[in-house]
Design an enzyme around this catalytic site. Structure first.
Site, mmCIF file in Angstrom:
data_model
loop_
_atom_site.group_PDB
_atom_site.id
_atom_site.type_symbol
_atom_site.label_atom_id
_atom_site.label_comp_id
_atom_site.label_asym_id
_atom_site.label_seq_id
_atom_site.Cartn_x
_atom_site.Cartn_y
_atom_site.Cartn_z
ATOM 1 N N ASN A 91 0.897 -1.207 -0.156
ATOM 2 C CA ASN A 91 0.102 0.110 0.054
ATOM 3 C C ASN A 91 0.796 1.306 0.149
ATOM 4 O O ASN A 91 0.603 2.360 -0.590
ATOM 5 C CB ASN A 91 -1.135 -0.033 1.014
ATOM 6 C CG ASN A 91 -0.467 -0.013 2.579
ATOM 7 O OD1 ASN A 91 0.666 -0.745 2.503
ATOM 8 N ND2 ASN A 91 -0.813 0.547 3.488
ATOM 9 N N SER A 145 6.763 -6.459 -1.425
ATOM 10 C CA SER A 145 5.327 -7.173 -1.951
ATOM 11 C C SER A 145 5.571 -7.249 -3.438
ATOM 12 O O SER A 145 6.110 -6.522 -4.033
ATOM 13 C CB SER A 145 4.129 -6.253 -1.547
ATOM 14 O OG SER A 145 3.272 -6.738 -2.446
ATOM 15 N N GLU A 163 3.666 -5.018 12.465
ATOM 16 C CA GLU A 163 2.678 -3.642 12.340
ATOM 17 C C GLU A 163 1.715 -4.300 11.531
ATOM 18 O O GLU A 163 1.894 -4.389 10.220
ATOM 19 C CB GLU A 163 3.533 -2.706 11.849
ATOM 20 C CG GLU A 163 2.760 -1.314 12.088
ATOM 21 C CD GLU A 163 1.839 -1.054 10.809
ATOM 22 O OE1 GLU A 163 0.613 -1.458 10.787
ATOM 23 O OE2 GLU A 163 2.106 -0.450 9.904
ATOM 24 N N CYS A 203 -3.420 0.715 6.810
ATOM 25 C CA CYS A 203 -3.644 0.128 8.087
ATOM 26 C C CYS A 203 -4.411 1.122 9.201
ATOM 27 O O CYS A 203 -4.919 0.756 10.034
ATOM 28 C CB CYS A 203 -2.337 -0.405 8.556
ATOM 29 S SG CYS A 203 -1.024 0.788 8.835
ATOM 30 N N LYS A 226 -3.526 -5.184 20.732
ATOM 31 C CA LYS A 226 -4.275 -6.520 20.440
ATOM 32 C C LYS A 226 -3.802 -6.815 18.971
ATOM 33 O O LYS A 226 -2.317 -7.070 19.016
ATOM 34 C CB LYS A 226 -5.789 -6.034 20.472
ATOM 35 C CG LYS A 226 -6.162 -5.785 21.865
ATOM 36 C CD LYS A 226 -7.634 -5.459 21.938
ATOM 37 C CE LYS A 226 -8.146 -4.176 21.197
ATOM 38 N NZ LYS A 226 -9.708 -3.819 21.514
ATOM 39 N N GLU A 248 7.557 0.859 15.804
ATOM 40 C CA GLU A 248 8.556 1.635 14.915
ATOM 41 C C GLU A 248 8.532 3.004 15.069
ATOM 42 O O GLU A 248 7.627 3.528 15.908
ATOM 43 C CB GLU A 248 8.127 1.012 13.495
ATOM 44 C CG GLU A 248 8.147 -0.139 13.292
ATOM 45 C CD GLU A 248 7.831 -0.678 11.917
ATOM 46 O OE1 GLU A 248 8.662 -1.212 11.167
ATOM 47 O OE2 GLU A 248 6.869 -0.153 11.175
#
Length: 498
Positions: free
Chosen positions: A162, A187, A260, A294, A465, A472
């Site tokens: 992304n 990716s 992350e 995210c 969670k 970072e």
């Protein structure tokens, strides 16, 4: 394997090479296609790194990080390399931005901004590298005690599609500043930014082998990398399911891991908020980057007394939101990053409708000849769902905003925290005391108050969670890639040689 004897060539070749030990390694027999999501056209073919390539890359990284030239390099000299990387990135800004744009469809203005952010990250960690000290700890006897920090050695950095410009800088810069060698696996959707970063590192004077770049998928390249016995630390940004699998591998190997992961961030508007500013914050927080973030504020909680007013304003704003080709002047949103990902977003919207959701705007592909061959999808707002609906609970990672009402502060906190995720959140209110209470009550690693997506490389970033492990950014972003060592010096004269 065919090895060239020169530094990496231009990224305009028909098959992109891996970067191993400062050399191009082209795997002609095993490649994948890079697809432009705005046009459906093939950008180029890209080499896939298999277990053989991973083994060679890790061996070269292990050798490079053990060399005295790197191991004992003074921090201010290492900092110069990072600073030069920053300067080269700025000088090649258009080239880097274009690579990201044609691979994941982000609009040009966002790509340019992310190049600037990535360059600033290298500049920041150059400063940290040069100035960061260790500690002399309080002694409890006749000795001097202190802390030293050592690199792990070979670090695997696995990055998402992304925002490769910022994500790769966010891992590579601090890991190098900490004294490690890095094997970067970008990716397969966005391989070229990482390859160019490796090229820039060599141009800046980073010794070969300290930054290897291996393109390929997670099943082959990623698995070989995280399971290699000489990889001593893993840093991953991506989906929660993949992160959990990586954590299992790291646990079995007893090596540290930084994760992350995903988010389903609550974005909150209280009745006393500046509604106009909040609406703009909401729109940017979910639809910038086509919602493929995210930290996207994908769950919007609005106090019931202003629910209708806010929803009407949002629908009016989003109805005018400009979706276009990513390099079109004034484009606010381009395509989704891939055609399979658009299919996934469409399935979530269909499920939302089946569960009683009402699409207020969007919910379909845009009409027009410029959109026919691309992975475009309109920004979408859905209401009528409960906090238990699939589209509200699962990360869609697309331009879909679910709007829910709340009654009061306690109701809001209960709903906002009723999720497996805990990455980010946003609060809009004029009451600073309420803002403080809610910010402390929300189970998220990041809270924005009367703003959203305001980010700084100097501030720690990470989730609660299922949104991850570790932090970072910031000064401690270097410590993430180091292990501490306690050293004791006896001050007892009887222990000294006579």
């Amino acid at each position: 394997m065919h090895w060239s004897n020169s530094v990496p060539n231009s990224l305009s070749t028909s098959v992109k090479s891996l970067l191993i030990d400062g050399k191009n390694v082209c795997n002609q027999e095993n490649t994948f296609d890079s697809i432009n999501p705005a046009t459906g056209e093939t950008n180029y073919r890209v080499s896939i790194a298999d277990e053989r390539h991973v083994a060679v890359a890790v061996a070269s990284a292990k050798d490079a990080v053990s060399e005295p030239a790197w191991r004992t390099m003074l921090p201010h000299i290492r900092a110069r390399i990072l600073a030069r990387m920053s300067a080269i990135m700025e000088s090649r800004s258009d080239e880097l931005a274009r690579l990201q744009m044609i691979e994941n469809g982000k609009v040009w203005s966002e790509c340019k901004a992310q190049v600037a952010s990535a360059a600033a990250t290298f500049r920041y960690y150059a400063a940290v590298c040069e100035t960061l000290g260790s500690e002399v700890t309080p002694s409890r006897g006749d000795y001097l005690s202190m802390t030293a920090y050592e690199p792990y050695g070979v670090v695997a950095a696995i990055t998402p599609w992304n925002s490769p410009l910022t994500m790769e800088a966010q891992k590579v810069a601090p890991a190098l500043a900490a004294g490690n060698a890095v094997i970067l696996k970008p990716s397969e959707v966005t391989p070229s930014v990482g390859l160019m970063l490796g090229e820039i590192a060599l141009e800046a004077g980073l010794p070969p082998g300290l930054l290897n770049v291996l393109t390929g998928d997670g099943a082959v390249t990623g698995n070989a990398l995280i399971n290699h016995p000489d990889v001593r630390m893993i840093s991953f940004t991506g989906g929660t399911a993949t992160g959990r699998n990586i954590a299992v591998t790291a646990a079995q190997r007893l090596i540290p891991v930084a994760l992350e992961l995903g988010g389903k961030s609550p974005h909150i508007i209280f009745a006393d908020a500046n509604i106009d500013a909040a609406v703009e914050g909401i729109v940017g927080g979910i639809f910038e980057g086509s919602g493929q973030s995210c930290v996207a504020g994908s769950r919007l909680f609005v106090q019931r007394s202003v629910y209708g007013k806010v929803v009407d304003a949002l629908v009016a704003r989003v109805s005018k939101f400009r979706v276009d080709l990513p390099d079109a002047e004034g484009a606010e949103m381009g395509p989704l990053a891939s055609f399979p990902h658009r299919d996934r977003v469409e399935r979530f919207v269909a499920i939302a409708k089946d569960e009683g959701g009402k699409v207020l705007v969007g919910g379909e592909r845009p009409q027009g000849s410029q959109f026919d061959k691309g992975a475009f999808y309109l920004p979408t707002i859905i209401d009528g769902l409960t906090n238990q609906a699939t589209a509200v609970r699962e990360e869609i990672f697309g331009p879909v905003l679910c709007v829910l009402p709340f009654e009061d502060e306690s109701d809001l906190v209960a709903q906002a925290n009723d999720t497996n995720f805990g990455l980010a959140s946003g609060i809009w209110t004029a009451n600073y005391q309420r803002a403080w209470r809610v910010a402390r009550a929300l189970e998220t690693g990041l809270v924005w108050i009367n703003t959203y997506k305001q980010l700084s490389i100097s501030t720690p970033f990470g989730g609660f969670k299922d949104s991850g492990i570790g932090r970072e950014k910031g000064i401690n972003g270097v410590r993430l890639y180091q292990q501490s060592k306690g050293i004791y010096w006896s001050m007892n004269p009887l222990n000294m040689p006579h």
